[in-house]
Design a protein around this motif. Sequence first.
Motif, PDB file in Angstrom:
ATOM      1  N   THR A  34       0.836  -1.196   0.000  1.00 19.32           N
ATOM      2  CA  THR A  34       0.000   0.000   0.000  1.00 19.32           C
ATOM      3  C   THR A  34       0.871   1.246   0.000  1.00 19.32           C
ATOM      4  N   ASP A  35       0.445   2.247  -0.776  1.00 14.89           N
ATOM      5  CA  ASP A  35       1.201   3.492  -0.905  1.00 14.89           C
ATOM      6  C   ASP A  35       0.223   4.599  -1.270  1.00 14.89           C
ATOM      7  N   MET A  36       0.440   5.787  -0.739  1.00 11.82           N
ATOM      8  CA  MET A  36      -0.461   6.911  -1.022  1.00 11.82           C
ATOM      9  C   MET A  36      -0.271   7.466  -2.427  1.00 11.82           C
ATOM     10  N   HIS A  37       0.828   7.117  -3.100  1.00 13.22           N
ATOM     11  CA  HIS A  37       0.989   7.508  -4.504  1.00 13.22           C
ATOM     12  C   HIS A  37       0.144   6.590  -5.383  1.00 13.22           C
ATOM     13  N   ASP A  38      -0.263   7.131  -6.541  1.00 13.74           N
ATOM     14  CA  ASP A  38      -1.102   6.315  -7.428  1.00 13.74           C
ATOM     15  C   ASP A  38      -0.242   5.519  -8.402  1.00 13.74           C
ATOM     16  N   ARG A  55      -1.098  -8.231  -3.985  1.00 11.31           N
ATOM     17  CA  ARG A  55      -2.238  -7.312  -4.004  1.00 11.31           C
ATOM     18  C   ARG A  55      -1.739  -5.888  -3.784  1.00 11.31           C
ATOM     19  N   LYS A  56      -2.330  -4.941  -4.527  1.00 10.23           N
ATOM     20  CA  LYS A  56      -1.850  -3.556  -4.479  1.00 10.23           C
ATOM     21  C   LYS A  56      -2.998  -2.626  -4.117  1.00 10.23           C
ATOM     22  N   VAL A  57      -2.768  -1.785  -3.120  1.00 13.43           N
ATOM     23  CA  VAL A  57      -3.728  -0.750  -2.715  1.00 13.43           C
ATOM     24  C   VAL A  57      -2.993   0.582  -2.860  1.00 13.43           C
ATOM     25  N   LEU A  58      -3.310   1.332  -3.914  1.00 10.17           N
ATOM     26  CA  LEU A  58      -2.531   2.519  -4.287  1.00 10.17           C
ATOM     27  C   LEU A  58      -3.408   3.769  -4.253  1.00 10.17           C
ATOM     28  N   GLY A  59      -2.776   4.893  -3.944  1.00 10.08           N
ATOM     29  CA  GLY A  59      -3.494   6.149  -3.875  1.00 10.08           C
ATOM     30  C   GLY A  59      -4.299   6.310  -2.599  1.00 10.08           C
ATOM     31  N   ARG A  60      -4.217   5.337  -1.726  1.00  8.04           N
ATOM     32  CA  ARG A  60      -4.967   5.370  -0.465  1.00  8.04           C
ATOM     33  C   ARG A  60      -4.436   4.266   0.446  1.00  8.04           C
ATOM     34  N   HIS A  61      -4.886   4.290   1.695  1.00  9.93           N
ATOM     35  CA  HIS A  61      -4.667   3.181   2.623  1.00  9.93           C
ATOM     36  C   HIS A  61      -6.023   2.708   3.126  1.00  9.93           C
ATOM     37  N   ASP A  62      -6.199   1.406   3.286  1.00  2.00           N
ATOM     38  CA  ASP A  62      -7.432   0.847   3.842  1.00  2.00           C
ATOM     39  C   ASP A  62      -7.179   0.375   5.269  1.00  2.00           C
ATOM     40  N   GLU A  63      -7.989   0.850   6.193  1.00  3.90           N
ATOM     41  CA  GLU A  63      -7.795   0.520   7.606  1.00  3.90           C
ATOM     42  C   GLU A  63      -7.805  -0.985   7.851  1.00  3.90           C
ATOM     43  N   GLY A  64      -8.677  -1.700   7.133  1.00  9.62           N
ATOM     44  CA  GLY A  64      -8.766  -3.141   7.334  1.00  9.62           C
ATOM     45  C   GLY A  64      -7.482  -3.881   7.017  1.00  9.62           C
ATOM     46  N   ASP A  65      -6.695  -3.338   6.075  1.00  4.94           N
ATOM     47  CA  ASP A  65      -5.415  -3.975   5.751  1.00  4.94           C
ATOM     48  C   ASP A  65      -4.456  -3.898   6.938  1.00  4.94           C
ATOM     49  N   PHE A  66      -4.569  -2.822   7.709  1.00  2.22           N
ATOM     50  CA  PHE A  66      -3.676  -2.616   8.850  1.00  2.22           C
ATOM     51  C   PHE A  66      -4.127  -3.438  10.058  1.00  2.22           C
ATOM     52  N   THR A  67      -5.406  -3.393  10.342  1.00  2.00           N
ATOM     53  CA  THR A  67      -5.893  -4.073  11.544  1.00  2.00           C
ATOM     54  C   THR A  67      -6.076  -5.570  11.347  1.00  2.00           C
ATOM     55  N   GLY A  68      -6.038  -6.021  10.074  1.00  5.68           N
ATOM     56  CA  GLY A  68      -6.234  -7.441   9.799  1.00  5.68           C
ATOM     57  C   GLY A  68      -4.980  -8.201   9.422  1.00  5.68           C
ATOM     58  N   ALA A  69      -3.827  -7.529   9.368  1.00  3.73           N
ATOM     59  CA  ALA A  69      -2.593  -8.186   8.934  1.00  3.73           C
ATOM     60  C   ALA A  69      -1.983  -9.012  10.060  1.00  3.73           C
TER      61      ALA A  69
END
Length: 446
Positions: A34-38, A55-69
């Motif tokens: 995950t990265d805040m850049h697109d 899996r790539k989450v770009l341009g944003r961060h998803d809270e579930g990715d952090f609390t579920g890792a």
Amino acid sequence: MELNNKNILVVGLAKTGVACARFLAGRGARVTVTDMHDEAVLLPQLAQLAAWNIRKVLGRHDEGDFTGADLIVVSPGVPQDHPLLVKAKAADREIVSEIELAARFIDVPLVAITGTNGKTTTTTLAGEIFKANGYRTFVGGNIGNPLIELLESGELVDQVVAEISSFQLEWITAFRPQVAVLLNLSEDHLDRYADYQEYIDAKLRIFKNQDESNFAVVNRDDELVWKYAQGLKAQLFPFSRRQELAEGIFHRDGVIVYRHNGREECFPTNAIRLQGVHNLENIMAALACALLSGCRPDDSFEAVQGFTALHHRMEFVAEVNGVRYYEDSKATNVGSVEKALESFDNITLIAGGKDKGGSYTPLALLVKERVRHLVLIGEAAGRMQAELGHLTDTRLATTLEEAVTLAGHITEPGGIVLMSPACSSFDMFRDYEERAERYIAAVKRL
């Protein structure tokens, strides 16, 4: 450490993040980056991950990715107080830095070097000394290649030498160097840390997990370093250029003397090519790392004698009309400039850039005694003029090129023009390397 089928989040897709993602995917982990850049900005990094199922989450961060890792690997550029990391910690998620992840898989001795200034020179020199002694040596960390790339490559080595930043030390839990070095402490990165103490505490974490079988190589002449070195679990091994030591490594009358467990080795400094009082400290620290690790004195000192300055660190550029020009663009904090000023007299100092929040007054005595002309540039020029301008002839310039031209006019033959900014470069340049290149080009036009 078992990684297979673990749900692992890598935060930040700079060089370190990319290397971590590849390593983890190669060990069977289910990796999300995950990265805040697109995507458009990250195309070069994404190309390096194309062969992996990531899996790539770009341009944003998803809270579930952090609390579920199961595990979060944080790149150095991401601050500890990031809100989603705070939530992940509250959810009892394990958070580590890249050096912590790598160290769990490295099975050879590790020398780790930190400090406000001199890390890169000391790390590079220590690596050269180990190589001269026949060790297959990986040199990296905060310079060159991340530690994780050693594991990814499968390269067989006997020794690891790593430059370590305060940012990298923030998320360690078990990282334990055989030899840990703290070169010096001065105000830096106060745009990242709440105060100076928080920065110091981050640096001191390099000793956190050491025990009596390890060594802590510390600067006896730095009052803060020596204060915080008391009570460390590791064997304390000081270096000094100001006083003789019964145990440690020190400089006296043109000779470096190493003393350890009743053994003494002497190294004359007259043939050393690396100049500057700060480099004398770096040399002693590097020699201590090597000799404490079993390197041979003769081969070690031969490597020291052949070592020259790294680019953008007190590098001689040219002599023009009897004036010598030096470039020290890597000097992005006050402590580094102090060392540079201690190395010369009759100086025209070009300084300034993007302010990092610390005070410039520690430079006052050296400016008064050694700087004949002070030429200031960049965002910090006003603050520097207010704190130092009354101590010597002080001028302002709108560009670096103008500063070089002005310095050439006002510096008399026999003098030194030194570009040692005490600031970061980001107000006027892409990075410190571009600032250096522009300075060198301006000097050559003279």
